[in-house]
Write an enzyme that holds these catalytic residues in place. Structure first.
Site, PDB file in Angstrom:
ATOM      1  N   ASP A  29       0.831  -1.199   0.000  1.00 34.45           N
ATOM      2  CA  ASP A  29       0.000   0.000   0.000  1.00 34.45           C
ATOM      3  C   ASP A  29       0.868   1.252   0.000  1.00 34.45           C
ATOM      4  OD1 ASP A  29       0.877  -0.141   2.619  1.00 34.45           O
ATOM      5  OD2 ASP A  29      -1.111  -0.086   3.529  1.00 34.45           O
ATOM      6  N   SER A  30       2.190   1.063  -0.028  1.00 36.16           N
ATOM      7  CA  SER A  30       3.127   2.151  -0.334  1.00 36.16           C
ATOM      8  C   SER A  30       2.829   2.719  -1.715  1.00 36.16           C
ATOM      9  CB  SER A  30       4.569   1.647  -0.278  1.00 36.16           C
ATOM     10  OG  SER A  30       4.720   0.472  -1.072  1.00 36.16           O
ATOM     11  N   ASP A  62      -0.939  -6.176  -0.053  1.00 37.38           N
ATOM     12  CA  ASP A  62      -1.256  -5.492   1.193  1.00 37.38           C
ATOM     13  C   ASP A  62      -2.760  -5.310   1.330  1.00 37.38           C
ATOM     14  OD1 ASP A  62       0.470  -4.679   3.235  1.00 37.38           O
ATOM     15  OD2 ASP A  62       1.386  -3.121   2.009  1.00 37.38           O
ATOM     16  N   LYS A 118      -0.827  -9.333   3.227  1.00 35.03           N
ATOM     17  CA  LYS A 118      -0.093  -8.812   4.379  1.00 35.03           C
ATOM     18  C   LYS A 118      -1.010  -7.918   5.188  1.00 35.03           C
ATOM     19  CE  LYS A 118       3.047  -5.440   4.122  1.00 35.03           C
ATOM     20  NZ  LYS A 118       2.525  -4.434   5.095  1.00 35.03           N
ATOM     21  N   GLU A 172      -1.119  -5.503   8.990  1.00 33.66           N
ATOM     22  CA  GLU A 172      -0.332  -4.881  10.044  1.00 33.66           C
ATOM     23  C   GLU A 172      -0.927  -5.177  11.410  1.00 33.66           C
ATOM     24  OE1 GLU A 172       0.201  -0.713   9.376  1.00 33.66           O
ATOM     25  OE2 GLU A 172       0.969  -0.969   7.329  1.00 33.66           O
ATOM     26  N   GLU A 191       9.514  -3.690  10.812  1.00 31.84           N
ATOM     27  CA  GLU A 191       9.790  -2.355  10.267  1.00 31.84           C
ATOM     28  C   GLU A 191      10.129  -1.365  11.371  1.00 31.84           C
ATOM     29  OE1 GLU A 191       7.998   1.143   7.344  1.00 31.84           O
ATOM     30  OE2 GLU A 191       6.842  -0.695   7.660  1.00 31.84           O
TER      31      GLU A 191
END
Length: 264
Positions: free
Chosen positions: A45-46, A84, A114, A116, A183
């Site tokens: 999602d960057s 993501d 992925k 978080e 991270e």
């Protein structure tokens, strides 16, 4: 012919092979990564900051992730493609997470997703894994929690915070993640986590002791105007592009492009 990377194969690589992962958002870039033999490609999602011009990842939608994941999948034959799950597409309920993740696999062709979050995210991870959806975990600096964290701040600096991150990693391991992104944390904390879990850790701004590393492709190519401290530009594509665009403009304005060799 290269063998397709799978979640079990990635998990089994711990202690045997260091894993290189990059982000990709389109088929052409993903194809180059696949040809280079990268085992993991993350449709991050960057995308929000690297391609869509947002200040952070929060505005990215599931539809945008599906669109770009499908493009990446079309450029890949061997790498494991991970999509993501963007902000607010898995936090509301386990059912919502299952639907969002399922669409990534069913509609976009992703191999895994992925998400978080640490121990509190374990029930969601467990539900996804039990329903046949491989999950890459992500702890430490959480870009989707940038508002709560007060910015992109390093995590785990105190002994208490470091202990919490280790417990987060163990909880996600028990829930079934096949690998774990670490991270924005001190290198010694990442080293402790890597030693404490049986699945590979993938570092980004977490030092050299992880089982693998991930970078945003724009940072690697030198396209990011103000790259983060932990990134390394392997080539200056930004300057090369600026020069090429300026040269094209000059040729068009001067009437030298297209020349005879460029005409049918």
């Amino acid at each position: 012919m290269n063998t397709k990377w799978t979640a079990p194969r990635i998990r089994a690589a711990k202690g045997k092979q260091r894993l290189a992962m990059l982000t990709a958002y389109d088929a052409a870039t993903a194809r180059l990564m696949d040809e280079a033999g990268l085992p993991l490609i993350l449709v991050g999602d960057s995308l929000g900051m690297s391609a869509l011009g947002y200040a952070n990842t929060l505005p990215v939608t599931l539809e945008q992730m599906l669109h770009h994941t499908a493009a990446v999948v079309r450029g890949v034959t061997s790498a494991l493609v991970i999509s993501d799950l963007p902000f607010l597409t898995y936090q509301i309920s386990v059912e919502q997470a299952l639907e969002s993740a399922g669409r990534c696999l069913k509609e976009a062709g992703a191999d895994a997703v992925k998400i978080e979050g640490g121990a509190f995210r374990a029930p969601v991870v467990r539900a996804l894994v039990e329903n046949g959806i491989p999950v890459l975990g992500h702890i430490g600096l959480l870009p989707q929690s940038v508002k709560a964290m007060g910015g992109f701040r390093v995590q785990g600096r105190t002994a208490e915070d470091a202990a919490r991150l280790i417990e987060d990693a163990k909880a996600l391991e028990a829930a079934g993640v096949f690998a774990l992104v670490l991270e924005g944390m001190p290198a010694d904390v990442a080293q402790q986590i890597t030693a404490a879990v049986s699945m590979p850790t993938i570092g980004i701004g977490a030092g050299p002791h992880c089982d693998g590393q991930v970078l945003v492709i724009n940072d690697l190519l030198g396209l990011t105007e103000k790259p983060p401290k932990f990134a390394k530009a392997y080539v200056d594509v930004r300057t090369a592009m600026q020069m090429a665009i300026a040269a094209y403009k000059t040729d068009v304005e001067g009437g030298t492009f297209p020349g005879p060799e460029h005409c049918y």
